[in-house]
Design a protein around this motif. Sequence first.
Motif, short mmCIF file in Angstrom:
data_model
loop_
_atom_site.label_atom_id
_atom_site.label_comp_id
_atom_site.label_asym_id
_atom_site.label_seq_id
_atom_site.Cartn_x
_atom_site.Cartn_y
_atom_site.Cartn_z
N TRP A 76 0.81 -1.22 0.00
CA TRP A 76 0.00 0.00 0.00
C TRP A 76 0.85 1.27 0.00
CZ3 TRP A 76 -2.46 -4.36 1.88
CH2 TRP A 76 -3.74 -4.57 1.38
N ARG A 78 2.73 2.70 2.24
CA ARG A 78 2.47 3.52 3.43
C ARG A 78 3.39 3.11 4.57
NH1 ARG A 78 -3.69 5.30 3.98
NH2 ARG A 78 -4.19 5.44 1.78
N GLU A 82 0.66 5.41 9.11
CA GLU A 82 -0.33 5.82 8.11
C GLU A 82 -1.38 4.73 7.87
OE1 GLU A 82 2.29 8.63 5.12
OE2 GLU A 82 2.41 6.45 4.86
N MET A 83 -1.08 3.50 8.29
CA MET A 83 -2.00 2.38 8.05
C MET A 83 -2.77 1.99 9.30
SD MET A 83 -2.00 0.96 4.86
CE MET A 83 -2.45 -0.74 5.00
#
Length: 115
Positions: A76, A78, A82-83
């Motif tokens: 992703w 990230r 951020e996840m």
Amino acid sequence: MVDAPWLTTKKLRLVHLILNSYQKAFGTPLWVCNYFDCPSRTVNQEVFAMRKPLLSHDLTRDPFLTYVNASALLLWHRRWDEMVGIPSRITAPTNQLQQRSAVLNLASSKTSLSG
């Protein structure tokens, strides 16, 4: 020295729960090592470094991510911060949310997170 976020006590317990739940649901280990014989930190480092993307979310009405491993972060594009904490529905395209929900419901019916 501050631990990596996937090595906190809470995440050590969560990864153990994920491994147990996976074994119970699918009858095969997610991680090939006998994790009962390994220190929790070692298990978490290995699971974080697995080639398979691994994500987990809570069981709220609009689930949010509670764990992601390095492969998922790469997929992703990230960072951990951020996840973890975002709604898990963001990990699937809008046109696949219904199918994703059905698969998650099936997985949930195969195992209970309570043991």
